[in-house]
Design an enzyme around this catalytic site. Sequence first.
Site: not given
Lengths: 646, 104
Positions: A265, A46, A87
């Site tokens: 996600s 990520d 994230h």
Amino acid sequence: SVHFNDPKYPQQWHLNNRRSPGRDINVTGVWERNVTGRGVTVVVVDDGVEHTIQDIAPNYSPEGSYDLNSNDPDPMPHPDVENGNHHGTRCAGEIAAVPNNSFCAVGVAYGSRIAGIRVLDGPLTDSMEAVAFNKHYQINDIYSCSWGPDDDGKTVDGPHQLGKAALQHGVIAGRRGFGSIFVVASGNGGQHNDNCNYDGYANSIYTVTIGAVDEEGRMPFYAEECASMLAVTFSGGDKMLRSIVTTDWDLQKGTGCTEGHTGTSAAAPLAAGMIALMLQVRPCLTWRDVQHIIVFTATQYEDRRADWVTNEAGFSHSHQHGFGLLNAWRLVNAAKIWTSVPYLASYVSPVLKENKAIPLSPHSLEVLWNVSRTDLEMSGLKTLEHVAVTVSITHPRRGSLELKLFCPSGMMSLIGAPRSMDSDPNGFNDWTFSTVRCWGERAKGTYRLMVRDVGDETLQPGILQQWQLTLYGSVWSPVDIKDRQRLLESAMSGKYLHDGFTLPCPPGLKIPEEDGYTITPNTLKTLVLVGSFTIFWTVYYMLEIYLSQRNVATHRVCRSGPCHWPQRSQKAREEGTELESVPLCNSKDPDGVETEREGPPTTSDPLAPDLLAPGDWGPSQDRSTLNCPHHHLAPDLLQGKEEQIC
Amino acid sequence: LAETDRPGAQGPGGLSWAVHLDSLEGEGQEETLEQQADALAQAAGLLNAGRIGELQGYYLFTQPAGHQQEQQVEALRQQAETVLARHEAVRWHSEQRLLKRAKR
């Protein structure tokens, strides 16, 4: 009986839903039996992982981590203008947030180790993806990838040549040959009528594709329908529904904890965590075993909007929810008693050249291919896993096309859904669609591909140029599938989930990784600078000494004949100005007998120059007294019986 | 970065190519492939940045420092493409472009 002091644990409804019992991943029973992901490493591919935060640090695996954007081993996220590089940290927290540290939340596999590969925070190429997918692949067991091509409803993209090669290499050689597990999020393009079959990561046979449902069990507004989606798990829904609570970064505006993680996600890492629990109880599960167990154990549930269809093998699939909800208890109990599925068998049809016009709806172009027993004899393929179709189609507006595939059983898969936003005029050029809806069904029989144009009749008709069918499966027969289903159901009471029952596992292959240790460019630059600095001063100092010695030799010693070592006076010794070094020269008797001199020259030598103190070796002095040319000595220069020849 | 962030734009740090060399059999094949890659990169006017991850036989060739002007870059691209397309040891090659990927 599981209690944690983490303040946000009660709000982690996806782990234990007290408000709506059953609307969670059913993991607490697994934890009670001490299955927490111990011995398993999950890597979040990520934008980085803030591994110093207290909910992650104890479980962090530096050995499995890397930063491909900065090319160094530390995947710490970089603060950015949009405050968006949190994230990866949020995904990591879902998987392995530390329990009972009075901080934030708890991860699904809180006993596992969590690594990070930072690759999304910068320019990304095919080669970088390929490196990421196999990075530390003997350390990292599961790769959690909550990203993909744009979900704008008009993109058709996936891994390119190197990324595909890396995914394939990962399942062949990763995790000691049992195969890396790649978990991908199915995509958030629901509002654009997107479909994950236009995403090559999501429809790949090598990936576990996971979608999302909200707390009410419904398909969220962002979720995509997809024939190649394996299963779903929980995530956020619309603004009235709860999202996922997990660790957050604490850089910029972050606080270390968030209640707002959502999208597919958030679903994929939960699946990755559940797979980590599976691998703890049975480390030798192969990448295909994991997919089979998901298909066998995912649960269909009541949702009138979902088009559940039960296939010939008894598995129920819907384009909205895959094979259903992931259930940690069922997954782990199935894993505990699972014996490996047989080798991957495949069949590839010839390239079927059609060059036929695609009619407007309601009419369809139908093409067939029959797969006979003889066709499957060589591979032994009996029952299906993934079914793939590669097509080349010309059409002035790609989004107007609809493709349906029918397996021999009659099971229909909408592999190419119409997309109103896709106006691409280039059609499909060898694009591969796939479906999992025929999983477990017999492979033999006639496959039907139906293509139609749901668009505007004023446009030129599209042409199906060619297509090719690829079947993946195993030698399991339909009876074997049924037997396995019965076996798994017998394990769901939990009677095998204890340390006293363990099926043997082979050790796996020993596969060396590419680099044990590499010097990073920054380290290399530092070493070069220090080295250059050292060399410069060494040369300077040597020159200084050399030139100062040369001056001394020229003026005092080597004017003619052999060199004479300077006499040293008692006074000089007392004053400490005497040179401390022992001369490196042999004494030679005038008769030619050499003796080694052991001490400094005596002061009895009348020709000895003034004592040389440290510092007398100026640049003009010749240090190469040892190399003075030999000259015949005048008798008056002879000192005693010895002369020193330097 | 703003310029290179366009999908399809040339990769970060200038031009780069991924090359798949025909694999050799026998002991020391990795070393021989590495030498072959070095020679091929040199012939193409590029630098061999090494094997791509764990993929045997795949190498990354990058643009040497100093080629900044557009004309020079274009000349380098043409030279590289010509050499890589014709070389018998090259099974496959592809200029590296930026990919557009989004978090979900």
